[in-house]
Design a protein around this motif. Structure first.
Motif, PDB file in Angstrom:
ATOM      1  N   ASP A   1      35.332  18.959  39.280  1.00 11.94           N
ATOM      2  CA  ASP A   1      34.650  19.206  38.009  1.00 11.94           C
ATOM      3  C   ASP A   1      35.340  18.482  36.851  1.00 11.94           C
ATOM      4  O   ASP A   1      34.682  17.997  35.932  1.00 11.94           O
ATOM      5  CB  ASP A   1      34.563  20.707  37.723  1.00 11.94           C
ATOM      6  CG  ASP A   1      33.458  21.386  38.527  1.00 11.94           C
ATOM      7  OD1 ASP A   1      32.813  20.692  39.341  1.00 11.94           O
ATOM      8  OD2 ASP A   1      33.229  22.596  38.336  1.00 11.94           O
TER       9      ASP A   1
ATOM     10  N   ARG B   1      27.380  21.307  30.258  1.00 16.98           N
ATOM     11  CA  ARG B   1      27.254  21.944  31.580  1.00 16.98           C
ATOM     12  C   ARG B   1      28.598  21.923  32.316  1.00 16.98           C
ATOM     13  O   ARG B   1      28.997  22.924  32.914  1.00 16.98           O
ATOM     14  CB  ARG B   1      26.186  21.234  32.412  1.00 16.98           C
ATOM     15  CG  ARG B   1      24.775  21.696  32.123  1.00 16.98           C
ATOM     16  CD  ARG B   1      23.792  21.252  33.202  1.00 16.98           C
ATOM     17  NE  ARG B   1      23.848  19.831  33.519  1.00 16.98           N
ATOM     18  CZ  ARG B   1      23.130  18.887  32.907  1.00 16.98           C
ATOM     19  NH1 ARG B   1      22.311  19.212  31.938  1.00 16.98           N
ATOM     20  NH2 ARG B   1      23.244  17.626  33.279  1.00 16.98           N
ATOM     21  N   TYR B   2      29.286  20.804  32.253  1.00 20.52           N
ATOM     22  CA  TYR B   2      30.598  20.741  32.909  1.00 20.52           C
ATOM     23  C   TYR B   2      31.585  21.694  32.246  1.00 20.52           C
ATOM     24  O   TYR B   2      32.357  22.381  32.927  1.00 20.52           O
ATOM     25  CB  TYR B   2      31.159  19.314  32.904  1.00 20.52           C
ATOM     26  CG  TYR B   2      30.677  18.498  34.070  1.00 20.52           C
ATOM     27  CD1 TYR B   2      31.151  18.734  35.352  1.00 20.52           C
ATOM     28  CD2 TYR B   2      29.738  17.496  33.901  1.00 20.52           C
ATOM     29  CE1 TYR B   2      30.712  17.994  36.435  1.00 20.52           C
ATOM     30  CE2 TYR B   2      29.283  16.740  34.972  1.00 20.52           C
ATOM     31  CZ  TYR B   2      29.775  17.000  36.241  1.00 20.52           C
ATOM     32  OH  TYR B   2      29.331  16.267  37.315  1.00 20.52           O
TER      33      TYR B   2
ATOM     34  N   GLY C   1      30.837  25.192  33.344  1.00 17.50           N
ATOM     35  CA  GLY C   1      31.306  25.401  34.715  1.00 17.50           C
ATOM     36  C   GLY C   1      32.809  25.584  34.776  1.00 17.50           C
ATOM     37  O   GLY C   1      33.316  26.443  35.507  1.00 17.50           O
TER      38      GLY C   1
ATOM     39  N   ARG D   1      26.830  26.153  39.644  1.00 15.15           N
ATOM     40  CA  ARG D   1      27.471  24.930  39.175  1.00 15.15           C
ATOM     41  C   ARG D   1      26.410  23.909  38.824  1.00 15.15           C
ATOM     42  O   ARG D   1      25.350  23.867  39.437  1.00 15.15           O
ATOM     43  CB  ARG D   1      28.385  24.376  40.256  1.00 15.15           C
ATOM     44  CG  ARG D   1      29.572  25.291  40.498  1.00 15.15           C
ATOM     45  CD  ARG D   1      30.436  24.812  41.589  1.00 15.15           C
ATOM     46  NE  ARG D   1      30.914  23.476  41.289  1.00 15.15           N
ATOM     47  CZ  ARG D   1      31.649  22.763  42.109  1.00 15.15           C
ATOM     48  NH1 ARG D   1      31.980  23.232  43.260  1.00 15.15           N
ATOM     49  NH2 ARG D   1      32.047  21.558  41.788  1.00 15.15           N
TER      50      ARG D   1
END
Length: 150
Positions: free
Chosen positions: A38, A76-77, A80, A4
């Motif tokens: 997230d 990136r989020y 994830g 993560r």
């Protein structure tokens, strides 16, 4: 599953007036809680990206380094969340997603659907009562007719 992204500082906006729970509540545990965290991080990253774009557009051209960093944080989020999707069993109806894309508030959608269900329920209850009343009148008429003829 890939690691993560490191947690970014989350600036929690005040809850919407029609929010189902306050922004200060503790998220659920497990994968659902991770997903909620997230999603909050993604919302924060998108907010930061938007403010950075606005701030950078008022400055000299060519100083977009901050924008690139913010875009990478959003990516990136999203990566994830994509990794997390294979571990979730919750399905969201396509109509809900379409309505959200069209700018409709999910809480208003839920309220509208509940009101519609309540209206249909009242209508069906009225039909049931009318049929029960008719049946009672029919039973009384049949009893009266058959006992008179005996």
């Amino acid at each position: 599953m890939s690691p993560r992204p490191p947690p970014a500082p989350i600036l929690i906006p005040p809850p919407a007036p029609d929010s189902p729970r306050s922004a200060q509540s503790i998220p659920p545990t497990g994968i659902q809680g991770d997903l909620e965290q997230d999603l909050m991080g993604l919302a924060n990253a998108l907010y930061n990206l938007g403010t950075t774009v606005v701030n950078d557009s008022t400055k000299d051209p060519g100083t977009g380094k901050q924008v690139g960093l913010r875009v990478n944080e959003v990516v990136r989020y999203l990566a994830g969340l994509d990794d997390m999707a294979s571990h979730l069993t919750t399905r969201v109806p396509m109509q809900i997603l379409t309505d959200i894309d069209n700018g409709r508030n999910p809480m208003h959608l839920t309220k509208d659907r509940l009101e519609r269900a309540a209206t249909e329920n009242q209508f069906m209850n009225g039909k049931i009562k009318a049929i029960e009343s008719y049946r009672q009148l029919l039973d009384e008429a049949l009893v009266e007719t058959f006992f008179r003829s005996c």
